[in-house]
Design an enzyme around this catalytic site. Sequence first.
Site, short mmCIF file in Angstrom:
data_model
loop_
_atom_site.label_atom_id
_atom_site.label_comp_id
_atom_site.label_asym_id
_atom_site.label_seq_id
_atom_site.Cartn_x
_atom_site.Cartn_y
_atom_site.Cartn_z
N TYR A 8 11.91 5.29 3.82
CA TYR A 8 13.22 4.97 4.04
C TYR A 8 13.92 5.29 5.29
O TYR A 8 14.93 4.67 5.78
CB TYR A 8 14.13 5.18 2.85
CG TYR A 8 15.20 4.37 2.71
CD1 TYR A 8 14.97 2.93 2.30
CD2 TYR A 8 16.69 4.88 2.63
CE1 TYR A 8 16.11 2.21 2.23
CE2 TYR A 8 17.63 3.79 2.14
CZ TYR A 8 17.41 2.52 2.14
OH TYR A 8 18.39 1.77 1.77
N LYS A 49 22.59 5.26 5.19
CA LYS A 49 23.33 5.06 3.80
C LYS A 49 24.13 6.25 3.32
O LYS A 49 25.00 6.08 2.86
CB LYS A 49 22.01 5.09 2.60
CG LYS A 49 21.47 3.65 2.57
CD LYS A 49 22.54 2.35 2.41
CE LYS A 49 21.91 1.07 2.08
NZ LYS A 49 22.79 0.06 2.22
#
Length: 257
Positions: free
Chosen positions: A156, A163
């Site tokens: 990620y 995020k």
Amino acid sequence: MAGILEGKRILVAGVTMDSSIGFATAKVAQEQGATVLISNFGRALGITRRIAKRLPVEPPVLELDVTDESHLAGLEAAVREHVDGLDGVVHSIAFGNPETLLGGKFLTGPWPDVAQAVQVSAYSLMSLTQACRPLMADGGSVVGLTFDASVAWPAYDWMGVAKAGLESCARYLARDLGPEGIRVNLVSAGPLKTLAAKAIPGFEDLEALWSTRAPLGWDNTDQAPTAKAVCALLSDFFPATSGEIVHVDGGFHAMGA
Ligand code: NAP
């Protein structure tokens, strides 16, 4: 029976395919009685217009690139062509260059690409909310989508950092807009097979974790549980909740192993 979003006017930003979380959210919102507008940007706008016909009611499709100041400045007027205000805004938008930022590229991520990821995926929660603020004069509910940024994940990489920024951004928006009756919350979803997810090299490693660890199990092709949670947060059933992150991940986040 009346739906939980009866009479609500809702903008869902970030619908490309019928696999988009935004599409599932628009569908559930309509089923629950809402008047829905959807948006997308650039070349995919044509796809969105076609996909919009698959919703129970074909919604207006607005053009919105969250990095384009003129789109943000024109959003209020574009929305007012269809409805006289908004009760809810869904931010279902993210982008990080998969070739330079994701799939094991953390230590070499170039700043211009990181800046773009943060602008599109985190800063835009503020800029979209600000653009919609005049439309929510009577208060409202803003809901965004995150992938639990409290820990590091395989693959990620810089999207995780973006995020984390989104999650913090939601808390500051909750602080500043609470006095206007605007709630700001996020849904933290488990891995779902959408366009954005498929673009992440190594995303299947994350999906594999869910299949063994989520106590409720996890169907990575079913966007409905996530969409339902977004709609619950848009509804009047969370009137005193803001700055919250609701996990829709089959219970994964609560397990140590
Ligand atoms: P998706 O269908 O690809 O949706 C992402 C949307 O963001 C697309 O409509 C995309 O448009 C749009 N977008 C990208 N750059 C934009 C810009 N500059 N301005 C406006 N829109 C822009 O994928 P999704 O999985 O449903 O993603 C929705 C949200 O859920 C994202 O925040 C994502 O991080 C989050 N989420 C996803 C998962 C998952 O596993 N899929 C899990 C947790 C959270 P284009 O398609 O035209 O680029």
